[in-house]
Write a protein that holds these residues in place. Structure first.
Motif, short mmCIF file in Angstrom:
data_model
loop_
_atom_site.label_atom_id
_atom_site.label_comp_id
_atom_site.label_asym_id
_atom_site.label_seq_id
_atom_site.Cartn_x
_atom_site.Cartn_y
_atom_site.Cartn_z
N UNK A 25 59.03 78.58 21.80
CA UNK A 25 59.21 78.97 23.30
C UNK A 25 58.59 80.41 23.92
N UNK B 6 54.94 80.14 24.33
CA UNK B 6 54.60 79.21 25.61
C UNK B 6 54.61 80.26 26.58
N UNK B 7 55.59 81.24 26.86
CA UNK B 7 55.58 82.08 27.76
C UNK B 7 54.41 83.05 27.82
N UNK B 8 54.42 83.55 26.39
CA UNK B 8 53.41 84.61 26.44
C UNK B 8 52.01 84.13 26.89
N UNK C 82 51.08 81.79 28.83
CA UNK C 82 51.20 80.86 29.97
C UNK C 82 50.78 79.40 29.54
N UNK D 106 52.56 76.98 30.22
CA UNK D 106 53.21 75.94 31.07
C UNK D 106 53.10 76.28 32.56
N UNK D 107 53.12 75.49 33.33
CA UNK D 107 53.18 75.86 34.74
C UNK D 107 54.41 75.23 35.49
N UNK D 108 54.34 73.79 35.82
CA UNK D 108 55.43 73.18 36.52
C UNK D 108 56.65 72.92 35.63
N UNK D 109 56.20 73.00 34.22
CA UNK D 109 57.48 72.87 33.30
C UNK D 109 58.05 71.56 32.94
N UNK E 142 49.01 69.84 34.35
CA UNK E 142 48.82 71.30 35.08
C UNK E 142 47.98 72.22 34.42
N UNK E 143 48.15 72.14 32.90
CA UNK E 143 47.44 73.39 32.17
C UNK E 143 46.08 73.23 31.72
N UNK F 182 45.69 72.11 29.02
CA UNK F 182 45.91 72.22 27.63
C UNK F 182 45.57 73.50 26.96
N UNK F 183 44.61 74.06 27.64
CA UNK F 183 43.80 75.40 26.93
C UNK F 183 44.86 76.22 26.33
N UNK F 184 46.11 76.66 27.40
CA UNK F 184 46.82 77.55 27.13
C UNK F 184 48.05 76.93 26.22
N UNK G 257 55.87 84.94 33.08
CA UNK G 257 56.36 84.24 34.42
C UNK G 257 58.00 84.18 33.87
N UNK H 15 65.39 70.01 38.37
CA UNK H 15 64.59 69.12 38.98
C UNK H 15 65.43 68.38 39.89
N UNK I 23 54.75 74.80 40.29
CA UNK I 23 54.01 75.30 38.95
C UNK I 23 53.22 76.37 39.12
#
Lengths: 155, 789
Positions: free
Chosen positions: A89, A92-94, A96, A98-101, A137-138, A140-142, B13, B26, B509
């Motif tokens: 987890x 994933x934060x470090x 980036x 995720x975007x919309x989650x 969103x991502x 997949x790169x990150x 974030x 959501x 997002x």
């Protein structure tokens, strides 16, 4: 309605379900574990991925009754005991990842499944393992970077 | 050294913690006490007359609360369209009615006919199984050119034809463009299709309607990018509910990409039905339902001609586009092929003469509206493809041809012949950067290496421009918008100095909860942890227009800056009183007010406390409290631009295209959070590669949706995509907003499709192949190779 008993995130739970109730529905609707998301109806997107007896399973591919007696782990069970983010987890934060989650819980559960069986995956192995989880969103790169970072830390 | 704080830093974030622990909220995670569930019975034919709906058996099924049909909505408004386009003869577009539930006819597969409300979703579905809906199927129109033929079946009987509008832009240039093309030394012509796409945010749409009879108040929870727009459209035009009686909440939203801008029938239904049965009504879209009810994107068929003089200078561009509207006009649909497309046909170039013709067409398909980029990807794709084709025909380097025709830095502000004025840019700089970061010099060696492995390697370049920061209200009003496109913010400073910012922008997002505080932190000099962002609830935020068109920071961020400036101006007055100094001598830095040239100071928190505990306070001159609201209406669009490079390998035996590398050099002006900007570009590129190689929404000739699930609609997956090299160091700040920002949300999806297809065509050029339509699937590429052999 038949009754089902399982262990979810270390806690014994019992519920009454219809025969057609999916594991993903049981987790969300009966146990109120809404971290497991539902993104499709053809078992393609992976947003509902959880662990059943230690293996990653799309929660929509199993009936709740099939999980009778099983050990189930969801995203709600992935943080450290003190509530802080677990290694995957935090990665994933470090990075980036995720975007919309919305795909994130499934993505974390799939990544954990990969790293449990392969402590040092290549980029190609990570991409292959995650191909059952769609992220819009991502790009997949990150996500790939996050999994690589988590592998390095867990390694 | 990178900053760790304020503008230009990349803090982690803060919203991620709840998303990573399963604590995101959501819309589908919300359950109201005593709630019911609705299941929509949808048309399974593309076009038909409803003869009879018999609900009698279904009503007796267990758990059924009430069954609604179109008859329940007689006298209720239809789903409105938010933009009226005027055609090239000065006439308004044809605008059909769009009932909440079908009345008399169904017009696309997925058109809702009956709504079954029951105690559980399963009971609603079970009851729907025994409903009798008798429909006589009618001939359907799917192909746009067929739909415009004399005698074609009409989607709407009360309209004169299936033509929504015939738009010419700039109409006065029409003859001059024709003349220039007739007399040009060289004309390159390209016919192409911009494939129909489905946006597919991972969270399907959800709506929950609630009604409080004691106060005659409604609440709608919905997966929207712009709750106030939904309140305005649904309240005013569909249900006739005044704003103060209608609250719209969009909590955590799992991606939007445009398709969650629009007001949908299901939202109106749940709100209406909640009052009718006096219980909450919840609808959660399945993915299959999403494919036939979410607005689709793109779907243009275009012929473009580029005229050049003998020295390869661009003389004129003429385009002829058919744009699919689907069966009804979605909220912003008419604006996408017109004002979001035609105005970008100058690209980055000095082409003096441009004429754009667009015929918008009704068909028996799902409505089409904005999807990430909305009109601008369609403009960029045709322009960057035709330039590449021209370079090949003329035997010149495609990069050199672009550079020769670029608008140069000393030409800004630059008024294009298609009605927009670019404020700033430096296209050679981004082209230089892409040559460097994509190692274009090494391409030939890589191509030789691929050839050794039996693969055809191709390089594709594209240079895009887009218009973002949507939009100046007075301008869009003239162009047919039925709404203003400003943004709002309230900066509420609490007594102890912490701050809540209520913004009309909506994050689904984009990371506003992290990036917006960076701006305020920089302005005041306090830590980001002291600042919270509130969004997504009409009961909490000022009237705001929401998030789309890469507008959040450029427009919403500007409103926030304006409100913060007002707060700071007032706080300086308070500080001047406390410090017994002149207001003009007060300076604010690092969270401290000082008197210029002295060592006198007072901390931010002491000033904010004085505002709310005004014991020592200039009450005769100044109100207590510290809270300000600002509305910001942009003076112009912003114009991000950039150079993209794609390298592909094609397997000539199978036609499979692999993206080997992808690089992007964007000019977004100033950057607030580089990490988030990188992520936005990554995601946009992935959607662009998806459009170019994988995604395609397909109807058969009867109007059946063939790509109606993830089994058939190819979403890009982790093993389909490469890593990306992205750079945003080329920065020409926007000249007309306070942050100098341009917006980065859509760029990736705009610049990447032409780069990918240019690369595929380059790889196939030895076969003499000059174009391949999107998506360049293995079957399509293999067939092109076989045909060329």
């Amino acid at each position: 309605m038949p009754s089902v008993t399982m262990t979810v995130n270390g806690r014994a739970v019992t519920g009454e379900v219809e025969g057609r109730t999916l594991l993903s529905q049981f987790l969300r609707d009966d146990l109120k574990l809404t971290g497991t998301h539902i993104g499709c109806d053809t078992s393609q997107c992976g947003a509902c991925t959880v662990h059943v007896n230690g293996a990653a399973v799309k929660g929509c591919t199993m009936l709740a009754l099939e999980a009778d007696g099983a050990e189930v782990k969801t995203i709600e069970g992935m943080a450290n005991p003190d509530g802080s983010l677990g290694v995957i987890q935090a990665a994933f934060q470090e990075h980036h990842g995720l975007q919309c989650g919305f795909c994130t819980p499934g993505m974390v559960m799939a990544a954990a499944d990969l790293l449990a069986g392969n402590a040092n995956p290549t980029e190609a192995e990570i991409r292959k393992h995650l191909e059952g989880n769609i992220c819009r969103c991502t790009g997949y790169h990150n996500i790939v970077k996050s999994v690589q970072a988590a592998a390095a830390q867990l390694g | 050294m990178p900053k760790d704080h304020g503008i230009g830093a990349s803090p982690k974030r803060r919203e991620d913690v709840r998303f990573l622990t399963g604590n995101g909220k959501y819309t589908d995670d919300i359950n109201a006490p005593n709630q019911t569930y609705v299941y929509f019975v949808r048309s399974d034919v593309a076009h038909g007359t409803i003869n009879k709906i018999d609900t009698s058996d279904a009503e007796k099924m267990p758990g059924v609360v009430r069954i609604f049909t179109g008859a329940d909505f007689e006298g209720v408004g239809g789903v409105p369209c938010g933009w009226q386009v005027t055609d090239r003869f000065g006439e308004p577009m044809q605008e059909p009615a769009h009932p909440v539930l079908a009345q008399g006819k169904v017009r696309h597969v997925g058109d809702p006919i009956v709504a079954v409300v029951a105690e559980t979703l399963e009971q609603a579905r079970d009851a729907a199984e025994v409903l009798e809906v008798d429909i006589t199927e009618l001939p359907a129109v799917i192909d746009m050119k067929e739909a415009l033929k004399e005698g074609a079946p009409k989607v709407h009987d009360d309209l004169t034809s299936n033509l929504c509008y015939d738009w010419g832009f700039v109409e006065e240039n029409r003859e001059a463009v024709d003349e220039a093309i007739k007399n040009a030394a060289h004309v390159t012509t390209l016919e192409l299709r911009n494939n129909r796409l489905v946006a597919n945010p991972m969270e399907p749409r959800v709506a929950i309607g609630e009604y409080d009879a004691s106060n005659d108040e409604y609440t709608l929870y919905t997966t929207s990018q712009n709750p106030h727009v939904i309140r305005l459209l649904m309240g005013a035009f569909v249900l006739g509910i005044p704003e103060h009686k209608l609250r719209v909440v969009s909590p955590d939203v799992g991606g939007g990409f445009g398709t969650k801008i629009f007001h949908y029938a299901e939202e109106a239904f749940c709100t209406f039905a909640a009052k009718a049965i006096n219980r909450p009504v919840k609808w959660t879209s399945s993915r299959s339902e999403a494919f036939m009810s979410d607005a689709h994107g793109r779907d243009h068929v275009t012929k473009i001609e580029l005229a050049l003089d003998k020295d390869n200078n661009f003389l004129a561009v003429r385009t002829d586009t058919y744009a699919n509207m689907g069966a009804y006009l979605s909220t912003f649909a008419p604006s996408v092929p017109t004002w979001l497309h035609g105005t970008l046909m100058a690209g980055n170039y000095t082409t003096p003469l441009i004429y754009v013709n667009v015929k918008a067409v009704f068909t028996n398909t799902v409505p089409v509206d904005a999807y990430r980029g909305a009109g601008r990807p369609e403009a960029s794709f045709q322009l960057e493809r035709v330039i590449d084709k021209a370079a090949r025909e003329l035997g010149v380097d495609p990069i050199a041809l672009r550079r020769q025709n670029f608008i140069k830095p000393d030409q800004f502000p630059y008024a294009t012949p298609v009605a927009v004025e670019y404020d700033t840019g430096n296209y050679d700089a981004t082209m230089d950067k892409i040559e460097e970061i994509a190692d274009l010099a090494g391409f030939e060696a890589r191509k030789a290496e691929s050839a050794k492995n039996g693969k055809l390697r191709g390089l594709g370049i594209a240079h895009y421009i887009e218009a973002c920061g949507i939009a100046p209200s007075n301008l869009v009003g003239q162009l047919g918008a039925r709404a203003g496109l400003y943004e709002s913010a309230t900066v509420r400073v609490n007594a102890t100095g912490s701050i809540s910012v209520m913004t009309g922008s909506h994050s689904h997002g984009q990371g506003h909860e992290t990036a917006f505080p960076q701006v305020i932190a920089e302005m005041i000099g306090i830590d980001e942890s002291q600042i919270d962002i509130v969004h997504g609830d009409t009961a909490k935020i000022p009237m705001g227009m929401g998030t789309y068109g890469s507008r959040s920071l450029a427009v919403g961020g500007s409103a926030m800056v304006k409100a913060a400036e007002k707060v700071i101006a007032k706080a300086k007055k308070i500080a001047a009183h406390l410090l017994e100094a002149g207001e003009d001598d007060i300076e604010l830095a690092n969270g401290e007010f000082t008197v210029a040239g002295t060592d006198k100071s007072v901390a931010w928190g002491d000033v904010t406390l004085a505002a709310y505990v005004p014991h020592n306070y200039p009450l005769e001159d100044l109100e207590p409290g510290l809270e300000e609201t600002a509305f910001y209406d942009p003076a112009n669009f912003t114009y991000p631009s950039g150079a993209y490079a794609c390298e592909v390998e094609v397997d000539p035996e199978t036609g499979k295209v692999e993206v080997c590398s992808f690089a992007a050099a964007d000019d977004f002006g100033n950057i607030i959070n580089p990490m988030i900007v990188d992520g936005q570009v990554h995601g946009g590129i992935a959607q662009g590669i998806g459009q170019a190689l994988l995604e395609n929404c397909v109807y058969d000739s009867d109007g059946q949706l063939l790509s109606g699930s993830y089994m058939d609609y190819t979403m890009p997956r982790a093993d389909d995509l490469p890593n990306y090299t992205v750079d945003h160091s080329c920065q020409t700040p926007c000249t007309h907003n306070p942050l100098g920002v341009k917006g980065c949300g859509e760029a990736g999806a705009i610049g990447s499709p032409p780069a990918v297809i240019n690369a595929v065509v380059d790889a196939l050029s030895d076969y003499g192949i000059t174009h391949i339509d999107m998506p360049a699937t293995p079957a399509r590429v293999w067939e092109a190779i076989q045909a060329a052999k």
